[in-house]
Design an enzyme around this catalytic site. Structure first.
Site: not given
Lengths: 461, 461, 461, 461
Positions: D22, D154, D276, D282, D284, D316, D324
């Site tokens: 880890s 809406t 682009s 473009k 964006n 454990y 993590k």
């Protein structure tokens, strides 16, 4: 015809009606819908937007409708789309003209949010009660099993001896935080959307504080667009449920293990077991398997809500109608999981003798032995290593640490003396624990006292 | 009393009974359960495990039960737990002793897997039909709108002009792969678990190939433990549905955008629109919002199954009872989404004029202009840069590329000549496309032909 | 300056650059990006869009860049955004003008889809190899443990005796379907998007069939918009991985249980175990716990993709850049899970004696006894009931079925005779199984033969 | 050799080492690990378990290690598994014997929980800062755009006119609740697990209150098993992040829509836009697309944690090491999303003229007209119907409500009078709103004041 049908010339197709209806599930909101409408009518009357007579006739009509719903006389109609329209239309059928004024300064957008917040508020309270019920059941089970030592596991390998009470109280702790999360959610959601109307509020002279008070909300929501468009309170609620469900899935796993032939810690009574359609000898801890399994749908319900809300523009979108079923499912499931877990706790017997007989296996006293060496002044890392070698000797001899002679121990390290035997054996090992929160008897007793007091348990019972 | 009650002395509590029952939902399997039982009885008779009379009486009884279920006469009982026990117990009530022999060499573990695989097999076929229905609706919509040019978007910014047909056929492609995934799933799940019994098979002389054939499975499953414990076919099926649902959510988003005032591409008819309870002018594309929203629950259903199966030991665990509701929900939802999307496609009108009027905005011909420069021998990166500057000039002048004079263009780069105007303007730009799969008219016509043939569409209609 | 910078006057902020970059992860695509660019350049040359010299110099430059990347000399630059721009810019630095022509008739939108499909195609092949490796390891483990009988469980309760080989082969079956799902996914994704350009195709005279062939795709994709906008192949691939991961989580759970003191079936060797920093006696089956745990992230990766794609409009949206990391994570995780599971299988020893000693517990022969009664002509339901009572008698006497005398048995039901003892006891029970796919020795041997042949295992090894 | 190697004779395989390590990610905990170890050493010294000299030498050694880590001199070793072992082993290399005493009365199980809670506590604080930063940016954007009216939507259909400020403040409200959820989580997780050791506590005379205080925890956790086994604080934290992420995905969707040619509400500056590689015109709004897209991984991270913890037994399990990376990913992602959203808010310009020009479309004043009728005493349902017919008339005439003559209006219903024009037109409509929380100018100004005060914004800036 739909209530919004003014400019519409054709009806929706059957498939669309079936697909878009919500009455099949949102009728569950009827009580809170009626409660909200009554508060709204009272406010409209107070503000002079309807007459006192209108208000009274609305109140009486709604009470009558509530009565009919609860007695099963009420006819829910799919062509009336949802709970709000069903009740409003029925009210119109019942009292005529005044009913048409009820939707003044209100939209379904704020109405449904009001209903839903009220419903979830009640659900939180109901779940809280069941959480406490399970906590009490666990604490009582602990009280009944004072002094029982069981192996504590890490990696599902035997690690150290612990008091059964200590294990059971670990779940009580978790549940307490579960309840805390729900309470925080309750505080945060308890604001009133009523009066936000479709999204922008209204120009009619309503009093949102009055309806908020009447419905026991803390205050009206400050921003009408926020009020109709956000569903964070739903996501938060479903998250809280999901975490509780995961906790319960772990309790389920634990108890399924304990009920296995191999662990043999508990025997569930017939009241919480089921049999097999083919194997006559089976007695299965099904309720706890299902508790474990049903956690999955509570997680699925949360994922549904998160996915639902992802990327939606303001303000209300019809997608949001899909917020209800996952909530209803989550609440029903969590309530069942809590209740059945509590009943399971009330209906298992710990097999003390069998547990005790198995305790010598697994060198549960090895860490206590390392502490013995630390007390003799050996650095922990060295102690760990020495004990490691002692365990290796036991493995090769197929014996327990207790069974090694002083000479054998001394051959590993001369620091060992006769007093080592006070640290060996599971009972000795448990006795040695003394740190706050540890599995030492006094520590556990104090934990237990905390919960007995907090949960108002009558120890005599 | 439960059918497995032999060694049980007490009944389960009410809460446990409510919590563990499955009859409220697994009765949906009745038809396949009866089909499986009939096949099983025929096999038992052929193998001499029951008499021919027993078999006939079982078959007749089961037919009668099926009739009663379908006519609504059948009483489903929660105390009989599930669909299997309900039907078996009803059979016993109806025909007596022979019914008790039906469960020979069978367990609910293999029985339910047989039912469930049969049910899902049918569901896949039903979804396949609806997928094709939506594909046909989209292709017909394309045929109706030949020649319509719309802006193609990337980043929701106007990018290049495309034929509307081309856009619509992109969804037809996606749906074809959706159908393919379902078919693969169908092939993989179509193996027969019947005869795996509880988990280990049986010592009675059954013929699993006979039941497998009778139920139109490819073959019996090779390993009895695998047969009762795995649910990968469910996870695969729900994955396929989830991917289809995500596709449909994108179609929903697209059409909701197109129906907005701002895009203004389509007008849905009243048949697929709804209104507002407060805003009288509203006409909302609700069905497609719900298509978008309901994708969430299909994803949630998949997550439920994955979470459910995670970390379960062999073989059958009661957790697995939770596999059914997510499947039923997923299937019902997907069928509705497909059907309503098809109806929506049949009930929208493209606003050709308005679309055409808006096409000049956004410099949709800029890339075609870059291709022009490439054809003149300018490296693409340089062309891209030159056109970038031409666009900047247009932005500063608030005009279109077409509106720049040759001199203005030459001032950016001398390579420009009069023939440039054949590449400018949206209509010219679309005409220039020629690569396989592109939006050029001939390419799209060929795509369309492919689908018309494949989907057996009568173009005249 | 960015390659698209023509009309831009200011650079993006640092935070935006950091947030939008993808080079930190998409450099993993370098090999497939170069492969795609070479095929593209060859096609451009063949079509006369670039010269043969340009092509050669592009090919050589790309080969040199590949060499530099693999030797660690290549400098990846965040300001060049992604793998495509990094390689193209480096190529321009290296060979000048011809590099500027490479992006002719191509956009990053189709380029990245080409790279990604090629990458996943290779990943599928690599996972397939590891799946087979695990299958082989399981089959070999089965061969090594011929004749070992273990309890079969349902509800984690002992149910019936099964051959260990039978259990192990259940996992081999699951893995075979996992491989099948990946192959189906491979077939479905193996179509070439190159030439779809930004979304609409191109007017330049490219040959998409040539690039498709060169890259060993089945054919070019039929619809350019579909080619750049859909990610169903990613969702399908991650679904397949998630299902495999769930299978492996179940294997992990099983083996963690088996390695516990309580089950005591297996002892993992030191090569696949770890210890505790505090408890010297511990020996934990960590790799299999992590296999179980890591299934979670493979599920999480799938959910990420589904959520990502939900509700996106056509065609490409920058959101889709997020499709890569979950795939890389999923692949790395699955490969590790498969490899470590195989190594675990190679490094565990079954504790035959201990297993055998525990077999009498749990009445594993009860179902066989019911079959005995069925063979005597008793209807199964009645048999089930009779055996249930026999088991109850055993429970009250704390003995096994085998230990009941004929008289005791007859007192339950007179049908019992002396030949009943041929059906009692675990070994007898296993011998009786005979149905296809059952745990009977011959049946399992035939399963094993199937796999030995299919997986080309040298039984001698 | 591993620090737990005492009884181990062989090393783990390379694949297992790679799979179980880890250190590649948990080194992120180094600062909190060192902080925890210092507090632990001080307590051990105070309790006489180590000498004052030992403590000082441990403190100095740890400070030196921290310095080396931060300067990049520290070598992280995979064979030392994790951050704890790396630091402890380096400490032993550095200071020798005293380092071996540091792990007294501590296990990695409680150590890592201490580190992780401290790390998350800091992460919550950091996210809180960024939430406020985004709130401030939104409020400032609101201040800059006083008086701008935009259509409120809406169903993505134009509904009612709203003040832009009102819309922006809706997001500020959401963010405030997001911050509240994080604070609640912080309070709940801020209890100290240190001293829980492996799972059972210890018999050595430690003072858990002292370490808890030193690390600014509220108190030590009450139950040692709970302390090492539960991860609810992680699930809660990831839930809070997921909800925030969903909120931001909605902001992203909104702004991507607003930046489209079709909506045309905002122009993002070059600082927050990208171009682009193929389409030179473009520009964006990539950062907000990625904000929308990255919400998916934050949801995926939550699902990973929930799936991970599902069904794990006490206490454990190594699975939990997987807790993590999802947290690190979630935090990094959320911080980026918040920061980039704030920068986007700071770099967009509202196109006031264009917005204003588009306002007449969509009959945004229809609801206000209904309110007019209500004020005239017409029941709301009737008003709704009348206005519906007025809108239908406008649709047929392609005009706005404002453009209908009194006679035309009277032809629909005689109640209309000249004063109706005070309610028609978007500006009039906005002026009419007056309810608390509504979009009326005074109401919005009061909301704005609330936030300016609460967020301590200097309005002059």
């Amino acid at each position: 015809a739909k209530l919004w049908g003014g400019r519409f010339e054709e009806s929706v197709t059957d498939a669309v009606e079936r697909f878009t209806e919500s009455i099949s599930f949102d009728k569950a909101l009827y009580k809170h819908d009626i409660m909200g409408s009554k508060a709204h009518a009272s406010m409209l009357a107070k503000q002079g937007l309807i007459t006192v007579n209108d208000r009274d006739s609305i109140h009486e009509g709604l009470s009558e409708i509530e009565r009919r719903i609860e007695s099963g006389e009420f006819e829910w109609r799919t062509d009336r789309e949802d709970v709000h329209m069903n009740i409003e239309a029925a009210l119109t059928d019942l009292i005529g003209e005044p009913a048409k004024k009820l939707h003044t300064a209100r939209s379904r957008n704020d109405q449904v949010m009001t209903d839903f917040r009220l419903w979830i508020r009640d659900a939180i309270d109901a779940i809280g009660v069941k959480i406490k019920y399970l906590q009490v059941s666990l604490v009582k089970l602990a009280i009944k099993n004072e002094g029982v030592i069981v192996p504590g596991y890490t990696h599902l390998q035997r690690a150290q001896p612990v008091l059964l009470q200590h294990l059971l109280l670990a779940f009580v702790e978790q549940l307490e935080r579960d309840a805390g999360r729900l309470l925080d959610c309750r505080v945060r959601l308890n604001f009133c959307p009523l009066g936000a109307c479709a999204l922008a509020g209204t120009g009619l002279p309503i009093d949102r504080f009055m309806t908020s008070d009447a419905l026991e909300f803390t205050a009206p929501m400050r921003n009408s667009i926020d009020a109709v468009s956000d569903r964070d309170f739903v996501m938060e609620f479903l998250s809280a449920n999901a975490i509780t469900a995961i906790h319960l899935s772990r309790l389920g796993e634990e108890w399924v293990l304990w009920a296995s032939e191999e662990f043999g810690f508990v025997t569930p009574s017939d009241k919480v077991s089921t049999g097999s359609s083919i194997m006559p000898q089976k007695k299965n801890p099904d309720p706890m398997e299902l508790v474990r399994g049903k956690s999955a749908r509570v997680v699925g319900d949360l994922v549904t809500l998160l996915t639902l809300c992802k990327g939606l523009p303001l303000a209300y979108n019809r997608d949001l109608q899909e917020d209800k079923e996952p909530v209803f499912d989550s609440v029903k499931t969590i309530l069942g999981m809590l209740e059945v877990s509590a009943e399971f706790a009330q209906n298992i017997t710990f097999n003390r003798e069998r547990i005790q007989k198995s305790l010598p296996a697994g060198h549960l006293d090895a860490t206590t032995l390392a502490d013995y060496l630390v007390k003799k002044g050996i650095p922990f890392r060295t102690s760990h290593d020495i004990v490691g070698r002692a365990v290796a000797l036991c493995v090769s001899k197929s014996c327990e640490l207790q069974a090694l002679s002083v000479d054998e121990l001394k051959s590993i390290d001369p620091v060992f003396e006769k007093d080592v035997y006070e640290f060996l054996g599971v009972e000795n090992a448990v006795k040695k624990f003394s740190s706050y929160g540890s599995t030492g008897s006094a520590c556990v007793a104090s934990q237990l006292d905390h919960w007995v007091t907090k949960l108002e348990i009558n120890k005599g019972v």
